[in-house]
Design an enzyme around this catalytic site. Structure first.
Site, PDB file in Angstrom:
ATOM      1  N   LYS A  16       0.820  -1.214   0.000  1.00  0.00           N
ATOM      2  CA  LYS A  16       0.000   0.000   0.000  1.00  0.00           C
ATOM      3  C   LYS A  16       0.854   1.263   0.000  1.00  0.00           C
ATOM      4  O   LYS A  16       0.526   2.230  -0.671  1.00  0.00           O
ATOM      5  CB  LYS A  16      -0.899   0.048   1.250  1.00  0.00           C
ATOM      6  CG  LYS A  16      -1.986  -0.991   1.284  1.00  0.00           C
ATOM      7  CD  LYS A  16      -3.012  -0.660   2.365  1.00  0.00           C
ATOM      8  CE  LYS A  16      -2.417  -0.570   3.758  1.00  0.00           C
ATOM      9  NZ  LYS A  16      -1.996  -1.861   4.321  1.00  0.00           N
ATOM     10  N   ARG A 162      11.736  -3.330  13.067  1.00  0.00           N
ATOM     11  CA  ARG A 162      10.670  -2.644  13.786  1.00  0.00           C
ATOM     12  C   ARG A 162       9.959  -3.641  14.697  1.00  0.00           C
ATOM     13  O   ARG A 162       9.738  -4.778  14.317  1.00  0.00           O
ATOM     14  CB  ARG A 162       9.660  -2.058  12.792  1.00  0.00           C
ATOM     15  CG  ARG A 162       9.716  -0.561  12.669  1.00  0.00           C
ATOM     16  CD  ARG A 162       8.912  -0.053  11.492  1.00  0.00           C
ATOM     17  NE  ARG A 162       7.515  -0.487  11.500  1.00  0.00           N
ATOM     18  CZ  ARG A 162       6.626  -0.184  10.549  1.00  0.00           C
ATOM     19  NH1 ARG A 162       7.000   0.544   9.515  1.00  0.00           N
ATOM     20  NH2 ARG A 162       5.386  -0.605  10.599  1.00  0.00           N
TER      21      ARG A 162
HETATM   22  P1  ADP Z   1       0.829  -1.659   7.986  1.00  0.00           P
HETATM   23  O1  ADP Z   1       0.081  -1.110   6.813  1.00  0.00           O
HETATM   24  O2  ADP Z   1       2.212  -2.059   7.661  1.00  0.00           O
HETATM   25  O3  ADP Z   1       0.027  -2.546   8.863  1.00  0.00           O
HETATM   26  P2  ADP Z   1       0.679   0.863   9.230  1.00  0.00           P
HETATM   27  O4  ADP Z   1       1.934   1.599   9.161  1.00  0.00           O
HETATM   28  O5  ADP Z   1      -0.451   1.225   8.328  1.00  0.00           O
HETATM   29  O6  ADP Z   1       1.055  -0.649   9.083  1.00  0.00           O
HETATM   30  O7  ADP Z   1       0.105   0.890  10.712  1.00  0.00           O
HETATM   31  C1  ADP Z   1       0.886   0.557  11.824  1.00  0.00           C
HETATM   32  C2  ADP Z   1       0.002   0.379  13.061  1.00  0.00           C
HETATM   33  O8  ADP Z   1      -0.712   1.588  13.305  1.00  0.00           O
HETATM   34  C3  ADP Z   1      -1.080  -0.675  12.904  1.00  0.00           C
HETATM   35  O9  ADP Z   1      -0.609  -1.952  13.236  1.00  0.00           O
HETATM   36  C4  ADP Z   1      -2.141  -0.168  13.895  1.00  0.00           C
HETATM   37  O10 ADP Z   1      -1.793  -0.484  15.227  1.00  0.00           O
HETATM   38  C5  ADP Z   1      -2.040   1.325  13.732  1.00  0.00           C
HETATM   39  N1  ADP Z   1      -2.982   1.846  12.713  1.00  0.00           N
HETATM   40  C6  ADP Z   1      -2.674   2.421  11.518  1.00  0.00           C
HETATM   41  N2  ADP Z   1      -3.783   2.782  10.847  1.00  0.00           N
HETATM   42  C7  ADP Z   1      -4.826   2.421  11.635  1.00  0.00           C
HETATM   43  C8  ADP Z   1      -6.249   2.510  11.509  1.00  0.00           C
HETATM   44  N3  ADP Z   1      -6.823   3.042  10.412  1.00  0.00           N
HETATM   45  N4  ADP Z   1      -7.007   2.025  12.524  1.00  0.00           N
HETATM   46  C9  ADP Z   1      -6.457   1.494  13.633  1.00  0.00           C
HETATM   47  N5  ADP Z   1      -5.137   1.365  13.814  1.00  0.00           N
HETATM   48  C10 ADP Z   1      -4.314   1.828  12.833  1.00  0.00           C
END
Ligand code: ADP
Ligand code: ZN
Length: 221
Positions: A16, A162
């Protein structure tokens, strides 16, 4: 002018981030990664960051009301006036409903949702190989973009894995995705604005090919 609102809803590690960067470059929209915004807040020790950290480290989702409040503010930014690419938001049906409500108040709708399907075993492999520079944030992959010096970034910072990319945590994040976020595919499918594609080594398609195809889909809308 009509505002373009794009949502990217694939699993963690599905590409993404890469897709968003390409779309941002091609379409000139604001890229909002809720994960990046949260990590920035954790780093700076803000109130929002303190609320979010324990959920993130455990691989779970940050509570809906925290995320929805954050997105509401981001939508008001002047940079968001032309449109937004949401990367990693919405992650639950109630976030998707809240987004629809916020947009409806402005007379706007979600333009298109992109779902990039990647086999979970491929995602686990990718994440296990990912290293991040603790100093500048650059990302390396031990298999296709390894650091010149083991454990070191080109900027000489230390490379780390990470917390949320450790294998046990990745398994948890994928389970969370399956339970809470996979239903979004039907949500946008029923709304009639879903573009569904597959990528990854096993299916042999790159994120860039997916983005090209998605842009053709956008033109057809
Ligand atoms: P990835 O797409 O690699 O899972 P992100 O960088 O998008 O990770 O998100 C990292 C963390 O931030 C997620 O594991 C979650 O804990 C939190 N997070 C991000 N976006 C959301 C969302 N829309 N709702 C709830 N938690 C979120
Ligand atoms: Zn670095």
């Amino acid at each position: 002018m009509e505002r373009t609102i794009m949502v990217l809803i694939g699993a963690p590690g599905s590409g993404k981030g890469t897709a968003s960067k390409r779309l941002k470059k091609d379409l000139g929209l604001l890229h909002v990664s809720t994960g990046d915004v949260l990590r920035e807040n954790v780093k700076n020790g803000t109130e929002l960051g303190l609320k979010a950290k324990s959920y993130m480290d455990a691989g779970g989702l940050v509570p809906d009301e925290v995320i929805i409040g954050m997105v509401k503010e981001l939508l008001e930014l002047p940079e968001a006036s032309k449109g937004v690419i949401f990367d990693g938001f919405p992650r639950t049906i109630s976030q998707a409903e809240a987004l629809d409500t916020m947009l409806a108040e402005k007379g706007v709708e979600v333009t298109a949702a992109l779902n990039i399907e990647v086999p979970f075993e491929e995602i686990e492999k990718r994440m296990a190989n990912r290293r991040t520079c603790s100093s500048c944030g650059s990302i390396y992959s031990l298999d296709f973009n390894p650091p010149t010096v083991e454990g070191k970034c080109d900027c000489n910072g230390d490379l780390i894995q990470r917390e949320d990319e450790k294998p046990e945590v990745v398994k948890g994040r994928l389970a969370t995705y399956k339970a809470q976020s996979a239903p979004l595919v039907d949500y946008y499918g029923n709304a009639g604005n879903l573009y569904q594609d597959s990528a990854g080594d096993i299916v042999g398609k790159t994120t860039h090919q997916v983005v090209d195809e998605f842009q053709e889909f956008l033109k057809s809308k």
